[in-house]
Motif scaffolding. Structure first.
Motif, PDB file in Angstrom:
ATOM      1  N   ASP A  33     -14.076  -2.380  50.241  1.00  0.00           N
ATOM      2  CA  ASP A  33     -12.889  -2.511  49.277  1.00  0.00           C
ATOM      3  C   ASP A  33     -11.654  -3.304  49.917  1.00  0.00           C
ATOM      4  OD1 ASP A  33     -14.556  -2.172  47.481  1.00  0.00           O
ATOM      5  OD2 ASP A  33     -13.297  -0.098  46.662  1.00  0.00           O
ATOM      6  N   ARG A  34     -11.037  -4.299  49.471  1.00  0.00           N
ATOM      7  CA  ARG A  34      -9.779  -4.889  49.649  1.00  0.00           C
ATOM      8  C   ARG A  34      -8.984  -5.034  48.560  1.00  0.00           C
ATOM      9  NH1 ARG A  34     -10.161  -9.749  53.797  1.00  0.00           N
ATOM     10  NH2 ARG A  34      -7.815  -9.199  53.908  1.00  0.00           N
ATOM     11  N   ILE A  35      -7.785  -4.073  48.352  1.00  0.00           N
ATOM     12  CA  ILE A  35      -6.964  -4.047  47.047  1.00  0.00           C
ATOM     13  C   ILE A  35      -5.679  -4.308  47.516  1.00  0.00           C
ATOM     14  CG2 ILE A  35      -6.419  -2.450  45.333  1.00  0.00           C
ATOM     15  CD1 ILE A  35      -9.063  -0.937  45.867  1.00  0.00           C
ATOM     16  N   GLN A  36      -4.966  -5.189  46.559  1.00  0.00           N
ATOM     17  CA  GLN A  36      -3.720  -5.303  46.472  1.00  0.00           C
ATOM     18  C   GLN A  36      -3.005  -4.639  45.502  1.00  0.00           C
ATOM     19  OE1 GLN A  36      -2.365  -9.624  46.935  1.00  0.00           O
ATOM     20  NE2 GLN A  36      -0.724  -9.332  45.556  1.00  0.00           N
ATOM     21  N   LEU A  37      -2.081  -4.072  45.709  1.00  0.00           N
ATOM     22  CA  LEU A  37      -1.148  -3.119  44.859  1.00  0.00           C
ATOM     23  C   LEU A  37       0.193  -3.651  44.977  1.00  0.00           C
ATOM     24  CD1 LEU A  37      -2.557   0.420  45.869  1.00  0.00           C
ATOM     25  CD2 LEU A  37      -3.268  -1.005  44.123  1.00  0.00           C
ATOM     26  N   ASP A  38       1.021  -3.479  43.501  1.00  0.00           N
ATOM     27  CA  ASP A  38       2.398  -4.030  43.458  1.00  0.00           C
ATOM     28  C   ASP A  38       2.898  -2.469  43.048  1.00  0.00           C
ATOM     29  OD1 ASP A  38       2.086  -6.711  44.038  1.00  0.00           O
ATOM     30  OD2 ASP A  38       1.315  -7.061  41.955  1.00  0.00           O
ATOM     31  N   ILE A  39       4.031  -2.164  43.863  1.00  0.00           N
ATOM     32  CA  ILE A  39       5.088  -1.130  43.434  1.00  0.00           C
ATOM     33  C   ILE A  39       6.367  -1.624  43.288  1.00  0.00           C
ATOM     34  CG2 ILE A  39       5.715   1.241  44.345  1.00  0.00           C
ATOM     35  CD1 ILE A  39       2.992   1.342  45.836  1.00  0.00           C
ATOM     36  N   HIS A  40       6.712  -1.361  42.013  1.00  0.00           N
ATOM     37  CA  HIS A  40       8.218  -1.682  41.784  1.00  0.00           C
ATOM     38  C   HIS A  40       9.216  -0.577  42.045  1.00  0.00           C
ATOM     39  CE1 HIS A  40       6.612  -5.603  40.364  1.00  0.00           C
ATOM     40  NE2 HIS A  40       5.606  -5.111  39.882  1.00  0.00           N
ATOM     41  N   VAL A  41      10.372  -0.543  42.588  1.00  0.00           N
ATOM     42  CA  VAL A  41      11.305   0.439  42.836  1.00  0.00           C
ATOM     43  C   VAL A  41      12.301   0.007  41.869  1.00  0.00           C
ATOM     44  CG1 VAL A  41      12.642   1.737  44.391  1.00  0.00           C
ATOM     45  CG2 VAL A  41      10.432   0.884  45.022  1.00  0.00           C
ATOM     46  N   ASN A  42      12.646   0.567  40.756  1.00  0.00           N
ATOM     47  CA  ASN A  42      13.640   0.063  39.858  1.00  0.00           C
ATOM     48  C   ASN A  42      14.927   1.037  40.146  1.00  0.00           C
ATOM     49  OD1 ASN A  42      11.833  -1.585  38.576  1.00  0.00           O
ATOM     50  ND2 ASN A  42      10.695   0.052  37.604  1.00  0.00           N
ATOM     51  N   PRO A  43      16.035   0.384  39.782  1.00  0.00           N
ATOM     52  CA  PRO A  43      17.198   1.407  40.019  1.00  0.00           C
ATOM     53  C   PRO A  43      17.576   2.206  38.727  1.00  0.00           C
ATOM     54  CG  PRO A  43      17.841  -1.230  39.137  1.00  0.00           C
ATOM     55  CD  PRO A  43      16.516  -0.806  39.479  1.00  0.00           C
ATOM     56  N   ALA A  44      17.829   3.319  38.784  1.00  0.00           N
ATOM     57  CA  ALA A  44      18.287   4.418  37.873  1.00  0.00           C
ATOM     58  C   ALA A  44      19.707   5.130  38.093  1.00  0.00           C
ATOM     59  CB  ALA A  44      17.225   5.514  38.004  1.00  0.00           C
ATOM     60  N   PRO A  45      20.392   5.227  36.614  1.00  0.00           N
ATOM     61  CA  PRO A  45      21.744   5.648  36.934  1.00  0.00           C
ATOM     62  C   PRO A  45      21.880   6.800  37.956  1.00  0.00           C
ATOM     63  CG  PRO A  45      21.013   5.604  34.665  1.00  0.00           C
ATOM     64  CD  PRO A  45      19.797   5.263  35.435  1.00  0.00           C
ATOM     65  N   ALA A  46      22.882   6.759  38.795  1.00  0.00           N
ATOM     66  CA  ALA A  46      22.922   7.840  39.990  1.00  0.00           C
ATOM     67  C   ALA A  46      23.716   9.070  39.362  1.00  0.00           C
ATOM     68  CB  ALA A  46      23.842   7.506  41.072  1.00  0.00           C
ATOM     69  N   LEU A  47      23.480  10.359  39.662  1.00  0.00           N
ATOM     70  CA  LEU A  47      24.005  11.286  39.379  1.00  0.00           C
ATOM     71  C   LEU A  47      25.232  11.886  40.265  1.00  0.00           C
ATOM     72  CD1 LEU A  47      20.966  13.721  38.747  1.00  0.00           C
ATOM     73  CD2 LEU A  47      22.215  12.461  36.948  1.00  0.00           C
ATOM     74  N   HIS A  48      26.163  12.523  39.677  1.00  0.00           N
ATOM     75  CA  HIS A  48      27.232  12.865  40.534  1.00  0.00           C
ATOM     76  C   HIS A  48      27.216  14.332  40.509  1.00  0.00           C
ATOM     77  CE1 HIS A  48      30.051   9.267  40.374  1.00  0.00           C
ATOM     78  NE2 HIS A  48      28.849   8.883  40.158  1.00  0.00           N
ATOM     79  N   LEU A  49      26.767  15.012  41.594  1.00  0.00           N
ATOM     80  CA  LEU A  49      26.399  16.691  41.606  1.00  0.00           C
ATOM     81  C   LEU A  49      27.608  17.323  42.282  1.00  0.00           C
ATOM     82  CD1 LEU A  49      22.582  15.927  42.630  1.00  0.00           C
ATOM     83  CD2 LEU A  49      23.478  16.461  40.196  1.00  0.00           C
TER      84      LEU A  49
END
Length: 337
Positions: A33-49
Motif C-alpha cells: 500500500d501507498r497511502i497519502q494522509l492529511d493531518i490538520h493542526v488547528n489553533p484552539a483558545p489557550a488556557l491560563h493555568l
C-alpha cells in the motif's frame, strides 16, 4: 494585554483531526500500500493555568511538567506561552490547549507514563496540583557474554519500560559493569547491542536468585544484577504453502518462546510470489514460525493474539553456532486469519 483571538495553542493532533489518542482513527495498511494522509493542526483558545510554589523568594521556579497520553505511552508537552508570577507564591502558565494531561515534576528514568491520574484541563484559572513522587531506584549490573573471553567494544545495555519503550542507555565499561541511576519504580526488561551486532539476555540473577527476563523495580531500591548475554544472529528462510501450493502475500511471523518478555525477538516478513520468505537478524533461541493469510491488520506482537496461530506453526531452534541461512526443511502451512 494579548488579543484573545491571538492567544491560542496548537494541541497535539492525531488522525483524523482528533486531539486525544483514544479518539484517533486507525489506518489499515497492507503489503504494497501507498497511502497519502492529511493531518490538520488547528489553533484552539489557550488556557491560563495556576500553580503554587513553596518558596516564592528564590530566583528559580520548579515548573510543573505536562505529559499527554499517546496510545500506550505519554509524551512531554511544551507549553507555547509564558510563565509569570502573579503574586508571592502564585504563578500563571499560558499557552496550553484544553485536554487531558498528566501533571507532575520531572520524572525519573523509565517513568514515561506517570502513575498519577489524568487531569482534564478545561478552564482558565484552573489550579495544577502536583502529586508526590516515589523515590527513584538504582540498578547496578555485571555483564558477561557466553563463550567470549572478553566483552565486545562499545557494548550498550538498554533499559526498556513495561511498554517496551527504551528509556535509558548505558555503555558497559571494560570491567563488565554498568549502572542506571534515578530509575522510576516499575517493570523493565533489558537488551544489549554493539554498533553492528545485537545480543540477547540469556540469564539474569540478583544475589543468586534467577529473575527470568523481567525486572520489577521497587521505589528507593538498589538492585544488583548478574547478566549473561548471548550473541550472534542468522536468517531463517522457507516457503509458505497451503495444500502443497505456494501462497503469495502471507504474513510470516517469527514468534519467540515466552513472547511476553521477548518482544524484541519477533521478526516478520511477507511471502513472495513463489511463497518464499526470509526472516533476518534472528537472535539464537527457540521460536515458532507462523504464516497467516490477510493477517496484516492483526496485532501480531501481542502474545494473546498470536498464541492461537502458534499451535499450528513450525518450531525451530536457532543455534549461536549456525553458519549461513537456516533453511526450513518443510513448508509452513498458511492459516486463515
Amino acid at each position: 494585554m494579548v488579543d484573545r483571538s491571538l492567544d491560542v495553542a496548537y494541541p497535539m493532533t492525531f488522525y483524523a483531526n482528533a486531539t486525544e489518542s483514544d479518539e484517533a482513527t486507525p489506518i489499515p495498511l497492507r503489503g504494497g500500500d501507498r497511502i497519502q494522509l492529511d493531518i490538520h493542526v488547528n489553533p484552539a483558545p489557550a488556557l491560563h493555568l495556576l500553580f503554587r510554589v513553596a518558596n516564592s523568594q528564590g530566583d528559580a521556579i520548579s515548573m510543573p511538567q505536562l505529559q499527554k497520553r499517546t496510545f500506550d505511552t505519554a509524551d512531554w508537552v511544551q507549553p507555547g506561552g509564558t510563565m509569570q508570577m502573579l503574586s508571592p507564591g502564585l504563578v500563571v502558565i499560558t499557552g496550553v490547549a484544553a485536554g487531558r494531561y498528566f501533571v507532575g515534576n520531572q520524572n525519573a528514568i523509565g517513568d514515561s507514563a506517570p502513575q498519577s491520574a489524568e487531569v482534564e484541563l478545561s478552564e482558565n484559572g484552573q489550579e495544577l496540583q502536583i502529586p508526590t513522587s516515589e523515590p527513584p531506584a538504582s540498578i547496578k549490573a555485571s555483564v558477561q557474554v557466553v563463550g567470549a573471553s572478553q566483552l565486545p567494544q562499545q557494548l550498550m545495555l538498554v533499559l526498556r519500560n513495561a511498554k517496551q519503550r527504551p528509556v535509558a542507555f548505558q555503555q558497559v565499561n571494560p570491567q563488565g559493569e554498568v549502572e542506571f541511576l534515578d530509575v522510576a519504580p516499575g517493570q523493565y526488561t533489558l537488551m544489549a547491542a554493539t554498533a553492528n551486532k545485537p545480543y540477547s539476555v540469556l540469564r539474569m540473577s540478583s544475589e543468586g536468585t534467577a529473575l527470568g527476563h523481567a525486572l520489577n523495580i521497587q521505589a528507593g531500591s538498589s538492585v544488583t544484577l548478574a547478566i549473561s548475554l548471548i550473541g550472534g544472529e542468522g536468517n531463517v528462510e522457507g516457503f509458505a504453502k497451503r495444500d502443497g501450493k505456494p501462497v503469495a502475500g502471507a504474513m510470516i511471523v517469527l514468534v519467540p518462546k515466552n513472547p511476553e518478555s521477548n518482544r524484541e525477538l519477533f521478526r516478520r516478513d511477507q511471502s513472495d510470489l513463489d511463497g518464499s520468505f526470509s526472516l533476518r537478524s534472528v537472535i539464537p533461541g527457540l521460536y515458532t514460525v507462523v504464516a497467516i493469510e490477510n493477517g496484516w491488520d492483526l496485532d501480531w506482537s501481542e502474545p494473546g493474539v498470536i498464541a492461537h496461530y502458534c499451535q499450528h506453526g513450525r518450531e525451530i531452534q536457532v543455534s549461536d553456532r549456525a553458519e549461513g541461512p537456516i533453511h526450513l526443511d518443510s513448508a509452513v502451512e498458511v492459516q486463515a486469519k
